[in-house]
Motif scaffolding. Structure first.
Motif, PDB file in Angstrom:
ATOM      1  N   LEU A  70      10.774  -6.073   2.102  1.00  7.43           N
ATOM      2  CA  LEU A  70      11.866  -6.200   1.173  1.00  7.43           C
ATOM      3  C   LEU A  70      11.730  -6.436  -0.180  1.00  7.43           C
ATOM      4  CD1 LEU A  70      14.196  -8.254   3.581  1.00  7.43           C
ATOM      5  CD2 LEU A  70      13.837  -5.705   3.518  1.00  7.43           C
ATOM      6  N   GLY A 121      10.399  -2.748  13.982  1.00  3.03           N
ATOM      7  CA  GLY A 121      10.602  -2.252  12.630  1.00  3.03           C
ATOM      8  C   GLY A 121      10.179  -3.274  11.639  1.00  3.03           C
ATOM      9  N   GLU A 122       9.277  -2.713  10.615  1.00  2.00           N
ATOM     10  CA  GLU A 122       8.910  -3.650   9.687  1.00  2.00           C
ATOM     11  C   GLU A 122       9.025  -3.113   8.088  1.00  2.00           C
ATOM     12  OE1 GLU A 122       4.408  -5.617   8.642  1.00  2.00           O
ATOM     13  OE2 GLU A 122       4.667  -4.404  10.320  1.00  2.00           O
ATOM     14  N   ARG A 123       9.217  -4.204   7.178  1.00  2.00           N
ATOM     15  CA  ARG A 123       9.607  -3.566   5.894  1.00  2.00           C
ATOM     16  C   ARG A 123       9.497  -4.709   4.994  1.00  2.00           C
ATOM     17  NH1 ARG A 123      12.362   0.653   3.269  1.00  2.00           N
ATOM     18  NH2 ARG A 123      13.024   0.067   1.297  1.00  2.00           N
ATOM     19  N   ASN A 155       8.085 -10.137   3.661  1.00  2.00           N
ATOM     20  CA  ASN A 155       8.074  -9.095   4.725  1.00  2.00           C
ATOM     21  C   ASN A 155       8.950  -9.615   5.931  1.00  2.00           C
ATOM     22  OD1 ASN A 155       6.207  -6.793   5.460  1.00  2.00           O
ATOM     23  ND2 ASN A 155       6.418  -7.766   7.316  1.00  2.00           N
ATOM     24  N   SER A 195       7.011   4.893   4.759  1.00  2.00           N
ATOM     25  CA  SER A 195       6.736   4.619   3.451  1.00  2.00           C
ATOM     26  C   SER A 195       5.830   3.368   3.317  1.00  2.00           C
ATOM     27  CB  SER A 195       7.911   4.291   2.742  1.00  2.00           C
ATOM     28  OG  SER A 195       7.704   3.907   1.161  1.00  2.00           O
ATOM     29  N   ARG A 196       4.828   3.443   2.086  1.00  4.10           N
ATOM     30  CA  ARG A 196       3.914   2.578   2.028  1.00  4.10           C
ATOM     31  C   ARG A 196       4.275   1.626   0.996  1.00  4.10           C
ATOM     32  NH1 ARG A 196       1.059   6.681   4.368  1.00  4.10           N
ATOM     33  NH2 ARG A 196      -0.623   5.971   5.928  1.00  4.10           N
ATOM     34  N   LYS A 197       5.203   2.174   0.073  1.00  5.79           N
ATOM     35  CA  LYS A 197       5.659   1.359  -0.939  1.00  5.79           C
ATOM     36  C   LYS A 197       7.098   1.537  -1.144  1.00  5.79           C
ATOM     37  CE  LYS A 197       1.511   0.643  -3.634  1.00  5.79           C
ATOM     38  NZ  LYS A 197       0.914   0.487  -4.895  1.00  5.79           N
ATOM     39  N   PRO A 198       8.078   0.814  -0.613  1.00  3.07           N
ATOM     40  CA  PRO A 198       7.777  -0.308  -0.149  1.00  3.07           C
ATOM     41  C   PRO A 198       7.249  -0.229   1.381  1.00  3.07           C
ATOM     42  CG  PRO A 198      10.145  -0.030  -0.074  1.00  3.07           C
ATOM     43  CD  PRO A 198       9.493   1.218  -0.769  1.00  3.07           C
ATOM     44  N   TRP A 199       6.551  -0.801   1.935  1.00  2.00           N
ATOM     45  CA  TRP A 199       5.966  -0.767   3.442  1.00  2.00           C
ATOM     46  C   TRP A 199       7.051  -0.612   4.257  1.00  2.00           C
ATOM     47  CZ3 TRP A 199       1.332   0.490   5.443  1.00  2.00           C
ATOM     48  CH2 TRP A 199       1.032   0.425   7.015  1.00  2.00           C
ATOM     49  N   THR A 200       7.179   0.243   5.149  1.00  4.13           N
ATOM     50  CA  THR A 200       8.262   0.584   6.050  1.00  4.13           C
ATOM     51  C   THR A 200       7.534   1.303   7.443  1.00  4.13           C
ATOM     52  OG1 THR A 200       9.734   0.850   4.258  1.00  4.13           O
ATOM     53  CG2 THR A 200      10.427   1.657   6.626  1.00  4.13           C
ATOM     54  N   LYS A 201       7.555   0.495   8.543  1.00  4.96           N
ATOM     55  CA  LYS A 201       7.280   1.180   9.576  1.00  4.96           C
ATOM     56  C   LYS A 201       7.863   0.624  10.975  1.00  4.96           C
ATOM     57  CE  LYS A 201       3.262  -0.824  11.419  1.00  4.96           C
ATOM     58  NZ  LYS A 201       1.942  -1.305  11.846  1.00  4.96           N
TER      59      LYS A 201
END
Length: 852
Positions: free
Chosen positions: A566, A562-564, A571, A509-515
């Motif tokens: 919140l 993992g990155e998100r 971040n 997801s880009r909003k919220p940023w999730t990678k």
């Protein structure tokens, strides 16, 4: 009194005939005034019949209409910053006459200064007195519907450039455009255009902004991914508030003409009083006292009852200390809100870039129109959380939608721009030129769904591998907009061994940023130089690879993370990392005791498994999103501090890990802007490692033995010179920009900029961590007179903090920064007697930067 009915009838007929004759003799002139260079309409131009006081002014789009009943033979137009023009008119007719004005140097000598206080100062004091009441930021909230248009074009194509064979097709197109531009106009070739309709929201306390992009239309040469680019061309990046003391443009702070410190930087001239749309206004001209200052030239119209800006026409000239810029022009028209403060309802900005080395220049034009203003109705703070949002159907709007929702009707020339850009994109010469530019700037060569590179790492050389060759790749948006694959293969001619990196990332997801990401890597590293996963300075790593390092190691590692985001500005990264460390080369005789109670067992290879938790927070930070990355956009006028907290937990026994440990690091960094005095950048880091570990797992402070500077490395510290298990460091720079060089007659034309800097670090190292043995268990330490342990491996910072200071000159040839740095300590004879490597007390470091 006349009583004869016949005479009264005759007189009445005569009056009617005279009135009809006068009406028949009325001369009406309609038209448009445009800038001969940009082909944009010029607002606020004085238009009058020569020899009379009858006339008016152009509106924001440059249109005018004036009329007169007395005999006239010509019409004239004049505006500060342009050469005046006149044309003949046909008496007694309604006619259309257009003007193309040629820009000129501001001629302030014509303004007469009378003895006594400058009358403009009285108006200026009133403006400043009511500034807070008129400033849109005094509203608790506001929202508007914006229509925004951006166009980028090529201009000033020299004859030498046009004669080149590969650009002949473009040259032919320019010839056709010159005919359209007219005798006085300048041909421009559009290469990018965008239109955006959005809703813009602002909240004062706490400060928050949101732009909802409802519709967007983008096309351009070399533009393939419109979705992320549409976030850059919204109205969020074109807000100019002259009620602030400083106006941020292209990352530079320009002092506002109505700033409280305006008299220090500007000359003011009250030249006229005029009526504009039923508002009586003072017309005031402003000009910088020093041409090189970051200040404006032009005219401001001030409403006489509220002392608010009704309209302005300001320009930043070529003489200002800016790179690549011929001029910047900003024009605004304001309306009063129901709550009192005034908002800009129309804004036009122009950025004209100079030709470099006889190459064509570029001209960028921005137009913003606002309507449906709602004030003092703040929404819940969560509403503003995303900062910038794009409607999923924003790219699907048809031409009927645009005809209905544009705030202004496009001219026939503006409508033709889209077709012209499509024609330019199909020219083979243009495609080749775009590919070359992308390769130089981006560092990769697109090949279908993959980009090969970066080219900077194609070749290197070190003592282990000898000649090293590497080829890497990364997938692009043609492959996927969510799945990213990247990696490389490398080979050394001396060790005859292949190395590799394979990495996968997926954006949920880009909003919220999730990678999430996966990596498997087997390569050679330099401790604290190339082994930092979070470091991104390719040029420093490249040059460091050519230094004669004797502490290279093989890293076999894999990680998953993992990155998100919140919530807005906060971040979080969670990472698991397993690594096997193996020293390489005969000169790197590293050893450690696996069991500190057993000094008979020595090892040189170890493995670690660790979990990393990293939190990053910055208020007022917004992001735009590409298919690969998200780009941080902070507040231009008041950049907030960025806080980073990182915790690392090493787990012994997990996947062969040899150590249990806890590491903690905290960093805060910020840019502080001081207006004409420049800006400061600081970064403060503190950290602690709680357990006893081999020194490669401690904090090896980042030195720099290359000629290239690195913002995270100490300029004159050697590689591996200092090691700590608890520390605090400071990196500080202050950039004066042109504050000093602008005042030196022989230097100001070079547009050089000065800076000062200081870096320091203080640390401690526990005695049990200061174990320095070779792979056979032999002690390699030396103890000085103070009991401080120093060796060929490293030194400690127990006696004093390491300090270096320096000064620099930047903007050399618009690109180069050169720093002269002095090392203040750890350089006396006592230190050199026990530290066997050469220490440099002075050094020059170079870096390259693209800044306006």
């Amino acid at each position: 009194m006349i009583y004869n009915p016949k005479i009264r009838i005759i007189l009445s007929l005569l009056i009617v005939l005279v009135a009809s004759s006068a009406y028949a003799q009325q001369t009406v002139v309609k038209g448009k005034v445009i800038d001969a260079e940009s082909n944009d309409g010029v607002p606020f131009v004085n238009v009058s019949f020569q020899g009379t006081s009858a006339g008016g002014a152009t509106n924001f789009e440059g249109y005018f209409e004036i009329s007169i009943s007395q005999p006239v033979d010509s019409i004239e137009v004049s505006c500060l910053g342009y050469l005046p023009r006149a044309k003949a008119v046909k008496e007694g007719e309604t006619q259309y006459i257009n003007f193309q004005l040629i820009p000129s140097i501001h001629n302030l000598e014509e303004i007469v200064i009378v003895p006594g206080e400058n009358p403009a100062f009285k108006i200026l004091r009133k403006i400043q007195q009511y500034r807070d009441l008129n400033n849109m930021k005094s509203l608790s909230a506001y929202q508007v519907e914006n229509y925004n248009r951006v166009q980028v074009s090529i201009d000033n194509m020299s004859d030498k450039f046009r004669k080149r064979k590969m650009f002949k097709s473009i040259s032919n197109m320019f010839d056709s455009l010159q005919v359209i531009a007219g005798e006085d106009g300048q041909a421009v070739l559009p290469i990018f255009v965008s239109e955006t309709v959005s809703n813009y929201y602002f909240r004062k306390n706490p400060e928050a902004k949101l732009e909802e992009i409802m519709a967007t239309k983008v096309t351009g040469v070399g533009v393939e991914n419109y979705q992320w680019l549409s976030q850059f061309v919204g109205s969020s990046f074109q807000v100019f508030n002259f009620y602030d003391n400083w106006v941020s443009i292209l990352g530079k702070n320009f002092i506002s003409p109505i700033s409280g410190a305006g008299k220090i930087h500007y000359r003011y001239y009250l030249v006229d009083s005029v009526m504009i749309d039923d508002h009586f206004c003072y017309e005031m001209v402003v000009a910088p006292k020093r041409e090189q200052d970051l200040a404006f030239w032009g005219t401001i119209w001030v409403e006489d009852s509220t002392y608010a800006i009704l309209q302005l026409d300001l320009e930043i000239k070529k003489q200002s200390n800016l790179n690549w810029i011929e001029k910047i022009k900003i024009q605004q028209e304001f309306e009063r809100t129901t709550a009192g403060p005034w908002l800009a309802v129309k804004t036009r900005a122009l950025i004209d870039m100079v030709e470099v080395a006889k190459q064509p220049g570029f001209i960028s034009k921005f137009y913003l129109s606002s309507k449906n203003i709602v004030v003092n109705q703040p929404k819940d703070i969560k509403f503003y959380q995303s900062g910038i949002s794009v409607d999923p159907e924003a790219y699907l709007k048809d031409e009927e939608f645009w005809e209905e929702n544009r705030h202004d009707t496009l001219t026939s020339t503006e409508k033709e721009v889209y077709h012209m850009i499509d024609s330019v994109k199909n020219l083979p010469t243009v495609r080749t030129l775009v590919d070359v530019i992308e390769f130089i700037v981006y560092g990769y060569q697109p090949v279908g769904k993959f980009d090969l590179g970066p080219y900077i790492f194609l070749y290197n050389n070190n003592s282990i591998e000898g000649h090293r060759f590497r080829l890497g790749f990364i997938t692009n948006q043609k492959f996927s907009t969510n799945l990213i694959l990247r990696g490389y293969l490398a080979y050394g001619t001396k060790d005859r061994r292949g190395k590799y990196n394979a990495q996968l990332e997926y954006i949920f997801s880009r909003k919220p940023w999730t990678k999430i990401g996966l990596q498997y890597r087997d390569d050679i590293d330099q401790i604290s130089v190339t082994d930092n996963f979070f470091a991104k300075n390719n040029l420093f790593q490249f040059t460091a690879g050519f230094t004669s390092s004797d502490r290279l190691n093989n890293s076999l590692e894999y990680r998953i993370w993992g990155e998100r985001m919140l919530f807005n500005g906060f971040n979080q990264i969670v990472m698991f990392h397993n690594k096997t460390f193996k020293p390489l080369g005969e000169n790197f005789k590293f050893g450690y005791y696996p069991d500190l109670t057993d000094k008979t067992r020595v090892d040189s290879k170890f493995s670690t498994s660790e979990i990393t938790l990293e939190s990053r927070y910055s208020a007022r930070e917004r992001y735009v999103y590409t298919h690969l990355y998200r780009i941080s956009i902070s507040s231009h006028s008041r950049p907030p501090p960025v806080f980073t907290l990182r915790y690392q937990l090493g787990i012994k026994g997990l996947f062969g890990s040899d150590f249990q440990y806890n590491k903690l690091m905290f960093n805060v960094k910020q840019t502080l802007k001081f207006g004409v005095l420049g800006k400061s950048n600081y970064s403060i880091t503190t950290g602690k490692i709680f357990e006893t570990l081999p020194w490669p797992l401690l904090k090896v402070h980042k030195g720099n033995e290359t000629i290239v500077s690195d913002p995270d490395a100490f300029y004159l510290m050697n590689f591996f010179e200092f090691v700590s298990d608890e520390w605090i460091s400071l990196f500080f720079e202050h950039h004066f920009d042109g504050l000093f060089m602008n005042r030196i007659p022989l230097m100001k034309k070079l547009r050089l900029r000065t800076l000062i800097m200081t870096n320091m670090v203080y640390g401690r190292l526990k005695a049990e961590n200061n174990v320095q043995i070779d792979d056979q268990g032999n002690d390699v330490t030396i103890v000085d007179d103070n009991g401080v342990v120093i060796s060929e491996s490293f030194s400690t910072l127990a006696s004093a903090p390491y300090i270096e200071v320096g000064a620099g000159i930047e903007n050399i040839l618009n690109l180069i920064r050169l720093d002269a740095v002095f090392r203040l300590n750890y350089n006396d004879q006592k230190y050199l007697d026990v530290y066997p490597r050469q220490v440099h007390n002075f050094g020059l470091k170079i870096s390259f930067q693209f800044r306006f």
